[in-house]
Write a protein that holds these residues in place. Sequence first.
Motif, PDB file in Angstrom:
ATOM      1  N   SER A   1       0.911  -1.097   0.037  1.00  0.00           N
ATOM      2  CA  SER A   1       0.163  -0.088   0.033  1.00  0.00           C
ATOM      3  C   SER A   1       0.808   1.382   0.015  1.00  0.00           C
ATOM      4  CB  SER A   1      -0.965  -0.018   1.420  1.00  0.00           C
ATOM      5  OG  SER A   1      -1.484   1.242   1.298  1.00  0.00           O
ATOM      6  N   SER A   2       0.674   2.102  -0.942  1.00  0.00           N
ATOM      7  CA  SER A   2       1.238   3.569  -0.830  1.00  0.00           C
ATOM      8  C   SER A   2       1.160   4.515   0.419  1.00  0.00           C
ATOM      9  CB  SER A   2       1.081   4.262  -2.306  1.00  0.00           C
ATOM     10  OG  SER A   2      -0.444   4.473  -2.203  1.00  0.00           O
ATOM     11  N   GLY A   3      -0.216   4.218   1.127  1.00  0.00           N
ATOM     12  CA  GLY A   3      -0.257   4.946   1.974  1.00  0.00           C
ATOM     13  C   GLY A   3       0.034   4.297   3.533  1.00  0.00           C
ATOM     14  N   ALA A   4       0.786   3.186   3.294  1.00  0.00           N
ATOM     15  CA  ALA A   4       1.207   2.468   4.617  1.00  0.00           C
ATOM     16  C   ALA A   4       1.966   3.341   5.469  1.00  0.00           C
ATOM     17  CB  ALA A   4       1.844   1.098   4.252  1.00  0.00           C
ATOM     18  N   GLY A   5       1.847   3.394   6.985  1.00  0.00           N
ATOM     19  CA  GLY A   5       2.738   3.930   7.693  1.00  0.00           C
ATOM     20  C   GLY A   5       3.066   3.019   8.761  1.00  0.00           C
ATOM     21  N   VAL A   6       3.520   3.591  10.040  1.00  0.00           N
ATOM     22  CA  VAL A   6       4.077   2.876  11.092  1.00  0.00           C
ATOM     23  C   VAL A   6       3.282   1.710  11.636  1.00  0.00           C
ATOM     24  CG1 VAL A   6       5.752   4.714  11.934  1.00  0.00           C
ATOM     25  CG2 VAL A   6       3.201   4.568  12.782  1.00  0.00           C
ATOM     26  N   GLU A   7       1.864   1.776  11.522  1.00  0.00           N
ATOM     27  CA  GLU A   7       1.106   0.871  12.032  1.00  0.00           C
ATOM     28  C   GLU A   7       1.252  -0.463  11.011  1.00  0.00           C
ATOM     29  OE1 GLU A   7      -0.376   4.411  13.845  1.00  0.00           O
ATOM     30  OE2 GLU A   7       0.159   4.087  11.562  1.00  0.00           O
ATOM     31  N   THR A   8       1.336  -0.221   9.889  1.00  0.00           N
ATOM     32  CA  THR A   8       1.660  -1.349   8.878  1.00  0.00           C
ATOM     33  C   THR A   8       2.934  -1.998   9.032  1.00  0.00           C
ATOM     34  OG1 THR A   8       0.094  -0.191   7.311  1.00  0.00           O
ATOM     35  CG2 THR A   8       1.614  -2.113   6.414  1.00  0.00           C
ATOM     36  N   ILE A   9       4.108  -1.148   9.319  1.00  0.00           N
ATOM     37  CA  ILE A   9       5.319  -1.562   9.562  1.00  0.00           C
ATOM     38  C   ILE A   9       5.345  -2.549  10.827  1.00  0.00           C
ATOM     39  CG2 ILE A   9       7.734  -1.038  10.443  1.00  0.00           C
ATOM     40  CD1 ILE A   9       7.158   1.512   8.429  1.00  0.00           C
ATOM     41  N   GLN A  10       4.749  -1.967  12.045  1.00  0.00           N
ATOM     42  CA  GLN A  10       4.768  -2.696  13.389  1.00  0.00           C
ATOM     43  C   GLN A  10       4.169  -4.216  13.176  1.00  0.00           C
ATOM     44  OE1 GLN A  10       2.128  -3.466  15.516  1.00  0.00           O
ATOM     45  NE2 GLN A  10       0.444  -2.439  14.207  1.00  0.00           N
ATOM     46  N   LEU A  11       3.011  -4.242  12.203  1.00  0.00           N
ATOM     47  CA  LEU A  11       2.157  -5.392  12.041  1.00  0.00           C
ATOM     48  C   LEU A  11       3.007  -6.313  11.401  1.00  0.00           C
ATOM     49  CD1 LEU A  11      -0.656  -6.831  12.171  1.00  0.00           C
ATOM     50  CD2 LEU A  11      -1.109  -5.799   9.961  1.00  0.00           C
ATOM     51  N   ASN A  12       3.926  -5.929  10.339  1.00  0.00           N
ATOM     52  CA  ASN A  12       4.452  -6.747   9.581  1.00  0.00           C
ATOM     53  C   ASN A  12       5.806  -7.194   9.846  1.00  0.00           C
ATOM     54  OD1 ASN A  12       2.348  -6.168   8.007  1.00  0.00           O
ATOM     55  ND2 ASN A  12       3.666  -6.270   5.854  1.00  0.00           N
ATOM     56  N   LEU A  13       6.453  -6.633  10.852  1.00  0.00           N
ATOM     57  CA  LEU A  13       7.671  -6.866  11.368  1.00  0.00           C
ATOM     58  C   LEU A  13       7.754  -7.781  12.555  1.00  0.00           C
ATOM     59  CD1 LEU A  13      10.681  -6.410  10.979  1.00  0.00           C
ATOM     60  CD2 LEU A  13      10.572  -4.386  12.612  1.00  0.00           C
ATOM     61  N   THR A  14       7.530  -9.018  12.121  1.00  0.00           N
ATOM     62  CA  THR A  14       7.386 -10.228  13.407  1.00  0.00           C
ATOM     63  C   THR A  14       8.487 -10.896  13.413  1.00  0.00           C
ATOM     64  OG1 THR A  14       6.805 -11.985  11.419  1.00  0.00           O
ATOM     65  CG2 THR A  14       5.022 -10.427  12.129  1.00  0.00           C
ATOM     66  N   PRO A  15       8.818 -11.521  14.509  1.00  0.00           N
ATOM     67  CA  PRO A  15       9.869 -12.479  14.625  1.00  0.00           C
ATOM     68  C   PRO A  15      10.157 -13.202  13.707  1.00  0.00           C
ATOM     69  CG  PRO A  15       8.645 -12.314  16.748  1.00  0.00           C
ATOM     70  CD  PRO A  15       7.801 -11.844  15.681  1.00  0.00           C
ATOM     71  N   THR A  16       9.232 -13.921  12.894  1.00  0.00           N
ATOM     72  CA  THR A  16       9.727 -14.820  11.842  1.00  0.00           C
ATOM     73  C   THR A  16      10.253 -14.043  10.558  1.00  0.00           C
ATOM     74  OG1 THR A  16       7.926 -16.214  12.460  1.00  0.00           O
ATOM     75  CG2 THR A  16       8.416 -16.510  10.314  1.00  0.00           C
ATOM     76  N   ARG A  17       9.692 -12.839  10.423  1.00  0.00           N
ATOM     77  CA  ARG A  17       9.931 -11.976   9.129  1.00  0.00           C
ATOM     78  C   ARG A  17      11.304 -11.623   9.493  1.00  0.00           C
ATOM     79  NH1 ARG A  17       7.198 -10.109   5.098  1.00  0.00           N
ATOM     80  NH2 ARG A  17       5.323 -10.706   6.123  1.00  0.00           N
ATOM     81  N   ALA A  18      11.638 -11.043  10.713  1.00  0.00           N
ATOM     82  CA  ALA A  18      12.850 -10.431  10.942  1.00  0.00           C
ATOM     83  C   ALA A  18      14.131 -11.604  11.071  1.00  0.00           C
ATOM     84  CB  ALA A  18      12.720 -10.010  12.662  1.00  0.00           C
ATOM     85  N   GLN A  19      13.729 -13.093  11.289  1.00  0.00           N
ATOM     86  CA  GLN A  19      14.533 -13.877  10.917  1.00  0.00           C
ATOM     87  C   GLN A  19      15.059 -13.950   9.601  1.00  0.00           C
ATOM     88  OE1 GLN A  19      12.958 -17.672  12.512  1.00  0.00           O
ATOM     89  NE2 GLN A  19      13.481 -17.163  14.618  1.00  0.00           N
ATOM     90  N   VAL A  20      14.036 -13.785   8.543  1.00  0.00           N
ATOM     91  CA  VAL A  20      14.338 -14.044   7.313  1.00  0.00           C
ATOM     92  C   VAL A  20      15.402 -12.693   6.749  1.00  0.00           C
ATOM     93  CG1 VAL A  20      13.463 -13.733   4.823  1.00  0.00           C
ATOM     94  CG2 VAL A  20      12.157 -15.310   6.626  1.00  0.00           C
ATOM     95  N   ILE A  21      14.976 -11.489   7.262  1.00  0.00           N
ATOM     96  CA  ILE A  21      15.633 -10.300   7.229  1.00  0.00           C
ATOM     97  C   ILE A  21      17.199 -10.512   7.668  1.00  0.00           C
ATOM     98  CG2 ILE A  21      15.844  -7.870   7.615  1.00  0.00           C
ATOM     99  CD1 ILE A  21      12.677  -7.865   7.700  1.00  0.00           C
ATOM    100  N   SER A  22      17.289 -11.088   8.723  1.00  0.00           N
ATOM    101  CA  SER A  22      18.658 -11.179   9.217  1.00  0.00           C
ATOM    102  C   SER A  22      19.521 -12.009   8.545  1.00  0.00           C
ATOM    103  CB  SER A  22      18.857 -11.473  10.947  1.00  0.00           C
ATOM    104  OG  SER A  22      18.015 -12.759  10.957  1.00  0.00           O
ATOM    105  N   GLN A  23      18.902 -13.178   8.087  1.00  0.00           N
ATOM    106  CA  GLN A  23      19.712 -14.210   7.168  1.00  0.00           C
ATOM    107  C   GLN A  23      19.922 -13.542   5.874  1.00  0.00           C
ATOM    108  OE1 GLN A  23      16.718 -17.526   6.803  1.00  0.00           O
ATOM    109  NE2 GLN A  23      17.077 -18.168   9.006  1.00  0.00           N
ATOM    110  N   THR A  24      19.077 -12.690   5.204  1.00  0.00           N
ATOM    111  CA  THR A  24      19.433 -11.930   4.011  1.00  0.00           C
ATOM    112  C   THR A  24      20.638 -10.845   4.374  1.00  0.00           C
ATOM    113  OG1 THR A  24      17.321 -12.081   3.396  1.00  0.00           O
ATOM    114  CG2 THR A  24      18.650 -10.535   2.175  1.00  0.00           C
ATOM    115  N   TYR A  25      20.462 -10.051   5.145  1.00  0.00           N
ATOM    116  CA  TYR A  25      21.378  -9.075   5.550  1.00  0.00           C
ATOM    117  C   TYR A  25      22.600  -9.265   6.685  1.00  0.00           C
ATOM    118  CZ  TYR A  25      17.837  -6.618   2.771  1.00  0.00           C
ATOM    119  OH  TYR A  25      16.848  -6.267   1.971  1.00  0.00           O
ATOM    120  N   GLY A  26      22.349 -10.252   7.391  1.00  0.00           N
ATOM    121  CA  GLY A  26      23.268 -10.157   8.610  1.00  0.00           C
ATOM    122  C   GLY A  26      22.527  -9.529   9.900  1.00  0.00           C
TER     123      GLY A  26
END
Length: 238
Positions: free
Chosen positions: A19-44
């Motif tokens: 969504s082009s109108g997404a803000g911090v509420e969307t970020i906090q919803l999508n930044l879950t521990p599972t997704r964070a694991q994938v992100i850390s595996q990608t970038y370190g």
Amino acid sequence: KKGFRTQRLDLIKDLEVTSSGAGVETIQLNLTPTRAQVISQTYGKADALIVRHILEHVYDIPQFLAALKELLKPTGHIIMEVPDCSRQLELLDYSTIWEEHIVYFTPQTLKSCLLNNGFLIEKFEVVSVAIEGPMVAVVRLNPDTSFSQHDFSFFEDVAQEVKRVEAFCRSFQDYKKKMKDFFCTLQQPVTVFGAGHSAAILINVGELPISRVIDDNPHKKGLYMPGSRVPICGSDTL
């Protein structure tokens, strides 16, 4: 210039926010521990995370902080910044709820939140300004998971904060009556200057008898204040 490698979370690639109108509420919803694991595996994992003005919008704080831990090295630090709402509570400033924060932090409650979620505070600073100054906490992971909130010396301070919020809530009806009585005694229509967030929330929560709001912003003029439906007029109508 200093040779550090930096990485900013990409809303589309890393968090799958479309969504082009997404803000911090969307970020906090999508930044879950599972997704964070994938992100850390990608970038370190990171030596330092800068997390500004999002914690007060988080619906599930333990889950969000758990996600941050997944992004951080065991020896890393998080620089956390949130607004300090102490003054609004003291001054009975009910316009502060326009912010739509989920949590309204004070220094004591922010410290308690971070300590109870497995962090140690290395530096804590409150920037003094007239109203809602920022609080900055530099924290690292606490390797001792056996801590409880009763181990903290300022536990009584947190209880005092609860009393302050209860007083804030108890005083609302009296505040509302005084505001409404004052405006109702005026013998002529009342005009408010500026169709901003503070005016909107005060007109609504106080149920104030306002006849019009003056604002020359072309994106607002000719519309109505949210909730109260008070018309927004240009200054040429004065």
